[in-house]
Scaffold this active site. Structure first.
Site, PDB file in Angstrom:
ATOM      1  N   ALA A  26      54.022  43.286  52.544  1.00  0.00           N
ATOM      2  CA  ALA A  26      52.813  42.523  52.225  1.00  0.00           C
ATOM      3  C   ALA A  26      52.746  42.368  50.713  1.00  0.00           C
ATOM      4  O   ALA A  26      53.329  43.159  49.967  1.00  0.00           O
ATOM      5  CB  ALA A  26      51.597  43.258  52.754  1.00  0.00           C
TER       6      ALA A  26
ATOM      7  N   GLY B 290      55.206  45.349  55.540  1.00  0.00           N
ATOM      8  CA  GLY B 290      54.709  44.272  56.398  1.00  0.00           C
ATOM      9  C   GLY B 290      55.832  43.358  56.886  1.00  0.00           C
ATOM     10  O   GLY B 290      55.731  42.765  57.965  1.00  0.00           O
TER      11      GLY B 290
ATOM     12  N   GLU C 240      57.093  45.017  59.804  1.00  0.00           N
ATOM     13  CA  GLU C 240      56.133  44.861  60.911  1.00  0.00           C
ATOM     14  C   GLU C 240      56.243  43.466  61.528  1.00  0.00           C
ATOM     15  O   GLU C 240      56.142  43.312  62.747  1.00  0.00           O
ATOM     16  CB  GLU C 240      54.712  45.140  60.409  1.00  0.00           C
ATOM     17  CG  GLU C 240      54.544  46.613  60.084  1.00  0.00           C
ATOM     18  CD  GLU C 240      53.204  46.952  59.462  1.00  0.00           C
ATOM     19  OE1 GLU C 240      52.855  46.332  58.441  1.00  0.00           O
ATOM     20  OE2 GLU C 240      52.510  47.835  59.993  1.00  0.00           O
TER      21      GLU C 240
ATOM     22  N   GLU D  92      55.175  52.049  52.328  1.00  0.00           N
ATOM     23  CA  GLU D  92      53.716  52.127  52.107  1.00  0.00           C
ATOM     24  C   GLU D  92      53.261  53.483  51.607  1.00  0.00           C
ATOM     25  O   GLU D  92      52.369  53.582  50.755  1.00  0.00           O
ATOM     26  CB  GLU D  92      52.963  51.804  53.415  1.00  0.00           C
ATOM     27  CG  GLU D  92      52.905  50.342  53.765  1.00  0.00           C
ATOM     28  CD  GLU D  92      54.070  49.877  54.623  1.00  0.00           C
ATOM     29  OE1 GLU D  92      55.154  50.524  54.587  1.00  0.00           O
ATOM     30  OE2 GLU D  92      53.918  48.876  55.322  1.00  0.00           O
TER      31      GLU D  92
HETATM   32  C1  HXC Z   1      54.525  41.472  45.697  1.00  0.00           C
HETATM   33  C2  HXC Z   1      56.781  41.704  45.321  1.00  0.00           C
HETATM   34  C3  HXC Z   1      56.900  42.516  46.477  1.00  0.00           C
HETATM   35  C4  HXC Z   1      55.728  42.768  47.244  1.00  0.00           C
HETATM   36  C5  HXC Z   1      58.843  42.314  45.559  1.00  0.00           C
HETATM   37  N1  HXC Z   1      57.994  41.612  44.788  1.00  0.00           N
HETATM   38  N2  HXC Z   1      58.200  42.880  46.588  1.00  0.00           N
HETATM   39  N3  HXC Z   1      55.600  41.199  44.934  1.00  0.00           N
HETATM   40  N4  HXC Z   1      54.559  42.232  46.811  1.00  0.00           N
HETATM   41  N5  HXC Z   1      55.745  43.499  48.365  1.00  0.00           N
HETATM   42  C6  HXC Z   1      58.316  40.846  43.587  1.00  0.00           C
HETATM   43  C7  HXC Z   1      58.578  41.754  42.385  1.00  0.00           C
HETATM   44  O1  HXC Z   1      57.357  42.150  41.781  1.00  0.00           O
HETATM   45  C8  HXC Z   1      59.384  40.820  41.491  1.00  0.00           C
HETATM   46  O2  HXC Z   1      58.516  39.913  40.866  1.00  0.00           O
HETATM   47  C9  HXC Z   1      60.227  40.036  42.505  1.00  0.00           C
HETATM   48  O3  HXC Z   1      59.538  40.159  43.760  1.00  0.00           O
HETATM   49  C10 HXC Z   1      61.622  40.591  42.667  1.00  0.00           C
HETATM   50  O4  HXC Z   1      61.521  41.961  42.952  1.00  0.00           O
HETATM   51  P1  HXC Z   1      62.262  43.099  42.090  1.00  0.00           P
HETATM   52  O5  HXC Z   1      61.509  44.362  42.269  1.00  0.00           O
HETATM   53  O6  HXC Z   1      62.478  42.644  40.669  1.00  0.00           O
HETATM   54  O7  HXC Z   1      63.679  43.144  42.813  1.00  0.00           O
HETATM   55  P2  HXC Z   1      64.629  44.413  43.016  1.00  0.00           P
HETATM   56  O8  HXC Z   1      64.728  45.205  41.752  1.00  0.00           O
HETATM   57  O9  HXC Z   1      65.873  43.903  43.625  1.00  0.00           O
HETATM   58  O10 HXC Z   1      63.874  45.361  44.067  1.00  0.00           O
HETATM   59  C11 HXC Z   1      63.671  44.886  45.377  1.00  0.00           C
HETATM   60  C12 HXC Z   1      62.683  45.819  46.117  1.00  0.00           C
HETATM   61  C13 HXC Z   1      61.385  45.935  45.280  1.00  0.00           C
HETATM   62  C14 HXC Z   1      63.311  47.182  46.300  1.00  0.00           C
HETATM   63  C15 HXC Z   1      62.424  45.201  47.499  1.00  0.00           C
HETATM   64  O11 HXC Z   1      60.944  44.610  44.938  1.00  0.00           O
HETATM   65  C16 HXC Z   1      60.275  46.627  46.008  1.00  0.00           C
HETATM   66  O12 HXC Z   1      60.282  47.837  46.110  1.00  0.00           O
HETATM   67  N6  HXC Z   1      59.297  45.838  46.450  1.00  0.00           N
HETATM   68  C17 HXC Z   1      58.084  46.386  47.059  1.00  0.00           C
HETATM   69  C18 HXC Z   1      58.369  46.849  48.467  1.00  0.00           C
HETATM   70  C19 HXC Z   1      57.121  47.433  49.109  1.00  0.00           C
HETATM   71  O13 HXC Z   1      56.572  48.423  48.583  1.00  0.00           O
HETATM   72  N7  HXC Z   1      56.716  46.861  50.214  1.00  0.00           N
HETATM   73  C20 HXC Z   1      55.524  47.349  50.959  1.00  0.00           C
HETATM   74  C21 HXC Z   1      54.291  46.617  50.526  1.00  0.00           C
HETATM   75  S1  HXC Z   1      52.877  47.261  51.311  1.00  0.00           S
HETATM   76  P3  HXC Z   1      58.596  39.638  39.273  1.00  0.00           P
HETATM   77  O14 HXC Z   1      57.450  38.722  39.023  1.00  0.00           O
HETATM   78  O15 HXC Z   1      58.504  40.969  38.618  1.00  0.00           O
HETATM   79  O16 HXC Z   1      59.945  39.000  39.135  1.00  0.00           O
HETATM   80  C22 HXC Z   1      52.883  46.605  52.842  1.00  0.00           C
HETATM   81  C23 HXC Z   1      51.679  46.913  53.700  1.00  0.00           C
HETATM   82  C24 HXC Z   1      51.627  46.137  54.967  1.00  0.00           C
HETATM   83  O17 HXC Z   1      53.757  45.894  53.226  1.00  0.00           O
HETATM   84  C25 HXC Z   1      50.265  46.224  55.557  1.00  0.00           C
HETATM   85  C26 HXC Z   1      50.061  45.302  56.758  1.00  0.00           C
HETATM   86  C27 HXC Z   1      50.108  43.859  56.477  1.00  0.00           C
END
Ligand code: HXC
Length: 259
Positions: free
Chosen positions: A67, A110, A113, A133
């Protein structure tokens, strides 16, 4: 209702409806509008008699990295309660036609999911899965704790959910999360093959098999078997049942009509 899709792309490959998550600059992070667009597109394909199967895939280097954290950062519980975004997610479970998830890159939070809301999952060999998460001070909210546990059992679900660690496509295959793993470059082609193969099957059989398999998660064995039997009987009212069996006897290819 007009739906101006901006965060997904939809396309057709004959009887296959394809939805591509299309925010590659943020690894297809799912925001509320994007989920609404996905659900709208799924429902549109579900109503379209010429579509038999749907595929969800991601553009760029991920299926979906979760998400959208930017959207969630400043939210409070009351915002979430009032917005009630999960009603959109719940509508995915009401789709009657099969949905294939074609997974590559990151399938996180998400995004995972959303994948678990699909019926069949195929993955590229370098796909990374995980529920990060816990590291953000939240937890899965769109079915992750429930669907993952039903799918792979208490022990492995606890391990992945509590550590937030990422795991490989091979591990996902080993746990039964995905049905097949392919070299990344073959994923699209293999997904097409699977979608076309299902699209050729009699649509009512496909629909009632999907419904019955889902009931296995919701009902007791006895209740599920009653439900299965009713669907089995129902298919004997279809033209395709007569056609399928006659074609077998006449040693020819069946010409299914979907009714
Ligand atoms: C917003 C995101 C994002 C996310 C990545 N980006 N995931 N933005 N929400 N979930 C953005 C980064 O900020 C970055 O933007 C660009 O995408 C590229 O990501 P990088 O981090 O630079 O790439 P990389 O180093 O290759 O790392 C990839 C990654 C990392 C390991 C997937 O991006 C990451 O850990 N993302 C978050 C994953 C996460 O925590 N997901 C769970 C979210 S909570 P910029 O602008 O900096 O270039 C959730 C709750 C669900 O899902 C609830 C129910 C709906």
């Amino acid at each position: 209702m007009v739906n101006n899709e901006t965060m997904i792309k939809t396309a057709r490959d004959n009887a296959v409806g394809i939805i591509t998550l299309n925010r590659p600059e943020v690894l297809n992070a799912l925001n509320i509008k994007m989920v609404a667009e996905i659900v709208f597109a799924l429902e549109r394909f579900d109503r379209d008699e010429t579509v038999k199967v749907m595929v969800i895939q991601g553009a760029g280097r991920a299926f979906a990295a979760g998400a959208d954290i930017d959207e969630m950062l400043d939210k409070g519980s009351i915002d979430l309660e009032l917005h009630n975004q999960f009603t959109d997610w719940d509508r995915i479970a009401k789709i009657k036609k099969p949905i294939i998830g074609a997974l590559h890159g990151f399938v996180l939070g998400g995004g995972f999911e959303l994948a678990l809301s699909c019926d069949i999952l195929l993955a590229g060999q370098n796909t990374e899965f995980g529920f990060p998460e816990v590291g953000l001070g939240i937890m899965p909210g769109a079915g992750g704790t429930q669907r993952l546990t039903k799918l792979i059992g208490h022990q492995r679900a606890m391990k992945w959910l509590l550590t937030g660690a990422r795991f490989s496509a091979a591990e996902a295959m080993n746990c039964g999360i995905v049905s097949s793993v392919f070299p990344d470059e073959l994923l699209k082609e293999e997904t097409k093959k699977m979608a076309r193969a299902i699209a050729e099957k009699p649509a009512l059989s496909v629909r009632l098999i999907k419904e019955s398999v889902h009931k296995a998660n919701e009902l007791s064995l006895f209740e599920g078997m009653q439900q299965e039997r009713k669907n089995f009987y129902l298919l004997f009212s279809s033209e395709d049942q007569k056609e399928g069996m006659r074609a077998f006897k006449e040693r020819r290819k069946a010409d299914f009509k979907g009714r």
